[in-house]
Design an enzyme around this catalytic site. Sequence first.
Site, PDB file in Angstrom:
ATOM      1  N   ASN A 145      -1.592  -6.009   0.068  1.00  0.00           N
ATOM      2  CA  ASN A 145      -2.793  -6.296   0.232  1.00  0.00           C
ATOM      3  C   ASN A 145      -3.721  -5.100   0.169  1.00  0.00           C
ATOM      4  OD1 ASN A 145      -2.657  -8.972   0.585  1.00  0.00           O
ATOM      5  ND2 ASN A 145      -1.685  -8.623   2.648  1.00  0.00           N
ATOM      6  N   ARG A 146      -3.161  -3.945  -0.393  1.00  0.00           N
ATOM      7  CA  ARG A 146      -3.925  -2.494  -0.543  1.00  0.00           C
ATOM      8  C   ARG A 146      -3.998  -1.852   1.029  1.00  0.00           C
ATOM      9  NH1 ARG A 146      -3.321  -4.191  -5.245  1.00  0.00           N
ATOM     10  NH2 ARG A 146      -4.744  -3.628  -6.775  1.00  0.00           N
ATOM     11  N   LEU A 147      -2.858  -2.352   1.879  1.00  0.00           N
ATOM     12  CA  LEU A 147      -2.898  -1.522   3.197  1.00  0.00           C
ATOM     13  C   LEU A 147      -2.031  -0.470   3.091  1.00  0.00           C
ATOM     14  CD1 LEU A 147      -4.346  -1.972   5.772  1.00  0.00           C
ATOM     15  CD2 LEU A 147      -2.230  -3.161   6.721  1.00  0.00           C
ATOM     16  N   HIS A 148      -2.027   0.638   2.011  1.00  0.00           N
ATOM     17  CA  HIS A 148      -1.249   1.675   1.477  1.00  0.00           C
ATOM     18  C   HIS A 148      -0.921   2.540   2.812  1.00  0.00           C
ATOM     19  CE1 HIS A 148      -1.815  -0.267  -2.132  1.00  0.00           C
ATOM     20  NE2 HIS A 148      -3.185   0.355  -2.415  1.00  0.00           N
ATOM     21  N   VAL A 200      -2.599  -5.334  -9.133  1.00  0.00           N
ATOM     22  CA  VAL A 200      -1.280  -5.282  -9.132  1.00  0.00           C
ATOM     23  C   VAL A 200      -0.844  -5.590  -7.742  1.00  0.00           C
ATOM     24  CG1 VAL A 200       0.741  -3.391  -9.315  1.00  0.00           C
ATOM     25  CG2 VAL A 200      -1.190  -3.318 -10.888  1.00  0.00           C
TER      26      VAL A 200
END
Length: 241
Positions: free
Chosen positions: A219-222, A13
């Site tokens: 980019n999953r840099l949550h 996602v």
Amino acid sequence: MVDQPVDLPDMRVGYGGGIPPNIGEGDRAAGADGIRENLDPSWLRGDPPWLELFRVWLGEAVDARIAEPNAMVVATVDENGHPSTRTVLCKGADESGIVFFTGYDSDKGRHLAANPHAAVTFPWIGLERQVHFRGAVTPVPVEESLAYWVRRPRGSQLSALASEQSQPIDSRIDLETKAAAVADELGGPDSDTAVPLPPRWGGYRLAPTVVEFWQGRANRLHNRARLTLGTDGWQAERLQP
């Protein structure tokens, strides 16, 4: 025909709009929550500092028509140290903690009797948000359980009274027959006869010592902001994703 297996590793996602930011710019596009600003520990304020933001996010989950926005995953551990999770509905959130109701003899009730600590997660995936709580759990006073009980629909009351939660039963027909018998004893499903509060049913309150807010980003840099309760009060910090 054999169904093709689902490619789980390839399921992805694109959180946060999928636009990679330059250093220092944050996200250049809002994620599913519609918020361009990055979640920051400075958002956590008040007494306790988790409550204000939690109420805002819960309200926005309601406005976004997230299915059952008060649903939360509750994790408990049994007497042998084995964990278990299930989804229940949160029925209270205030300065004292998070409240839910269940049977005291259910799996979760027996786990909490042996190890009175739990973790809960509100998974608002449609908004790319989660909130996690950890802490000690205690039964609420019977007066509080009764106050909630009388607000429940009659059908839910009858089912709770009839069910020996988490205990085996031979068939669905047996379960329906048992529930119908309890309803008949109280005048039927449409009767005005009050359904008594079952003696082994009531509420639990989780008093959090750790609360984490999570916001999805590209980019999953949550973004993760965690509160921890110590001897000097609540301490806020940013966590790496």
